[in-house]
Design a protein around this motif. Structure first.
Motif, PDB file in Angstrom:
ATOM      1  N   GLN A 150    -111.417  45.434  31.283  1.00  0.00           N
ATOM      2  CA  GLN A 150    -111.666  45.711  32.698  1.00  0.00           C
ATOM      3  C   GLN A 150    -110.395  45.658  33.550  1.00  0.00           C
ATOM      4  O   GLN A 150    -110.457  45.879  34.757  1.00  0.00           O
ATOM      5  CB  GLN A 150    -112.678  44.689  33.257  1.00  0.00           C
ATOM      6  N   ASN A 218    -114.830  51.044  40.336  1.00  0.00           N
ATOM      7  CA  ASN A 218    -115.526  49.761  40.498  1.00  0.00           C
ATOM      8  C   ASN A 218    -114.590  48.558  40.570  1.00  0.00           C
ATOM      9  O   ASN A 218    -114.811  47.531  39.909  1.00  0.00           O
ATOM     10  CB  ASN A 218    -116.555  49.561  39.375  1.00  0.00           C
ATOM     11  N   ASP A 220    -113.196  45.149  41.559  1.00  0.00           N
ATOM     12  CA  ASP A 220    -114.009  43.988  41.910  1.00  0.00           C
ATOM     13  C   ASP A 220    -113.652  43.385  43.264  1.00  0.00           C
ATOM     14  O   ASP A 220    -114.355  42.500  43.773  1.00  0.00           O
ATOM     15  CB  ASP A 220    -113.956  42.921  40.812  1.00  0.00           C
ATOM     16  N   GLN A 222    -111.372  41.377  44.180  1.00  0.00           N
ATOM     17  CA  GLN A 222    -110.961  39.979  44.199  1.00  0.00           C
ATOM     18  C   GLN A 222    -109.448  39.779  44.237  1.00  0.00           C
ATOM     19  O   GLN A 222    -108.947  38.924  44.968  1.00  0.00           O
ATOM     20  CB  GLN A 222    -111.535  39.257  42.968  1.00  0.00           C
ATOM     21  N   TYR A 246    -111.089  45.387  51.622  1.00  0.00           N
ATOM     22  CA  TYR A 246    -111.614  44.262  50.839  1.00  0.00           C
ATOM     23  C   TYR A 246    -111.049  42.975  51.467  1.00  0.00           C
ATOM     24  O   TYR A 246    -110.041  42.435  50.992  1.00  0.00           O
ATOM     25  CB  TYR A 246    -111.182  44.367  49.378  1.00  0.00           C
ATOM     26  N   GLN A 274    -108.597  44.435  38.490  1.00  0.00           N
ATOM     27  CA  GLN A 274    -109.686  44.250  37.545  1.00  0.00           C
ATOM     28  C   GLN A 274    -110.939  44.938  38.079  1.00  0.00           C
ATOM     29  O   GLN A 274    -111.310  44.779  39.239  1.00  0.00           O
ATOM     30  CB  GLN A 274    -109.968  42.772  37.310  1.00  0.00           C
ATOM     31  N   MET A 275    -111.585  45.682  37.191  1.00  0.00           N
ATOM     32  CA  MET A 275    -112.795  46.385  37.546  1.00  0.00           C
ATOM     33  C   MET A 275    -114.033  45.542  37.230  1.00  0.00           C
ATOM     34  O   MET A 275    -113.975  44.630  36.418  1.00  0.00           O
ATOM     35  CB  MET A 275    -112.884  47.717  36.775  1.00  0.00           C
ATOM     36  N   LYS A 276    -115.132  45.860  37.857  1.00  0.00           N
ATOM     37  CA  LYS A 276    -116.385  45.184  37.554  1.00  0.00           C
ATOM     38  C   LYS A 276    -116.863  45.598  36.168  1.00  0.00           C
ATOM     39  O   LYS A 276    -116.695  46.739  35.765  1.00  0.00           O
ATOM     40  CB  LYS A 276    -117.458  45.548  38.578  1.00  0.00           C
TER      41      LYS A 276
END
Length: 277
Positions: A150, A218, A220, A222, A246, A274-276
């Motif tokens: 991810q 996607n 995330d 974060q 975000y 990082q992707m979901k």
């Protein structure tokens, strides 16, 4: 002792990561029998002189360099640049076989990250957190393998000449970008190959295109890690744009060392995210 190894494409040269011993193994650039090592004492002036007007090739570390880095650590976690773009992974694996012939009890995990730069660094940092949390060797390998699927690297580049000259991207795409004076936004795909995803005029347009790509894949929301090649202003502008979309995202800004600077070229940005799942 547990130890983390990265090749220098991670742009990470600290002796420790979150208190865990770390060592960088140098890739290099070569031309006409001369070699420029990608080391922490990187000199931008000397680099500019070395690369000016020359045909440059990149070279991976030797297995012997990796073997020396492994040393006598009881557990070693190795993070290499994508095997699709460098022989670094294969050299690290060869060194793994050599090391375990000498010390069969030594545990070594070599990860083909399929990324580079900030995304590669994110995976090494994640491993350090797991080590500090007391996770076992097997638990760390399992977790990092999952997280790496991810973790992606994107790029925003003003020129693609060096990527094209070294066979990393289509020369027609590079020429078109140069003629039209556009930014190319892309990533390393699931196989670790460099792929162009979008084109945009101006840095504002490039930031908008990148944000759209992050959403499409996607992200995330974060954490984002940006490495720049002499473009701190561009990195800060991207940081602001990301945090506007975000608000809780943590954004870290770093710099490209020699190898990543060679491929990102002047003004380029590399972005780890990082992707979901």
């Amino acid at each position: 002792m547990r130890k983390i190894i990265t090749d220098s494409a991670a742009n990470l040269f600290a002796d420790q990561i979150n208190g865990v011993p770390h060592q960088s193994v140098a890739l290099s650039l070569t031309s006409g029998g001369q070699r420029f090592a990608d080391t922490p004492d990187f000199d931008r002036g000397a680099f500019a002189v070395f690369t000016a007007g020359k045909v440059i090739k990149t070279a991976c570390p030797s297995a012997e360099q990796y073997l020396a880095a492994y040393g006598r650590a009881t557990e070693v976690f190795v993070f290499t640049i994508s095997a699709a773009t460098s022989g670094s992974y294969n050299a690290a694996r060869l060194a793994q076989s050599m090391a375990q012939e000498i010390r069969p009890e030594q545990k070594i995990a070599v990860f083909d990250t399929k990324v580079a730069g900030p995304a590669q660094r994110m995976l090494a940092q994640e491993a350090s957190k797991l080590i500090q949390a007391g996770a076992s060797f097997t638990e760390i390998v399992t977790q990092i393998t999952a997280v790496s699927q991810q973790t992606k690297v994107f790029f925003v580049l003003k020129t693609l000449n060096n990527l094209a000259n070294n066979g990393r991207i289509n020369k027609a795409v590079a020429k078109l970008a140069q003629v039209l004076k556009i930014n190319v936004i892309g990533w390393a795909d699931e196989q670790g190959e460099v792929q162009s995803l979008a084109k945009a005029r101006g840095e504002k347009g490039a930031r908008k295109a990148l944000l759209q790509l992050l959403a499409e894949h996607n992200f995330d929301g974060q954490r984002l890690v940006i490495d720049h090649a002499d473009n701190l202003a561009g990195a800060l502008a991207l940081q602001a744009a990301v945090q506007a979309q975000y608000p809780t995202c943590q954004v870290e800004i770093g710099t490209c060392n020699a190898l990543c600077r060679f491929y990102a070229e002047q003004g380029g940005l590399m972005i780890g995210a990082q992707m979901k799942g």
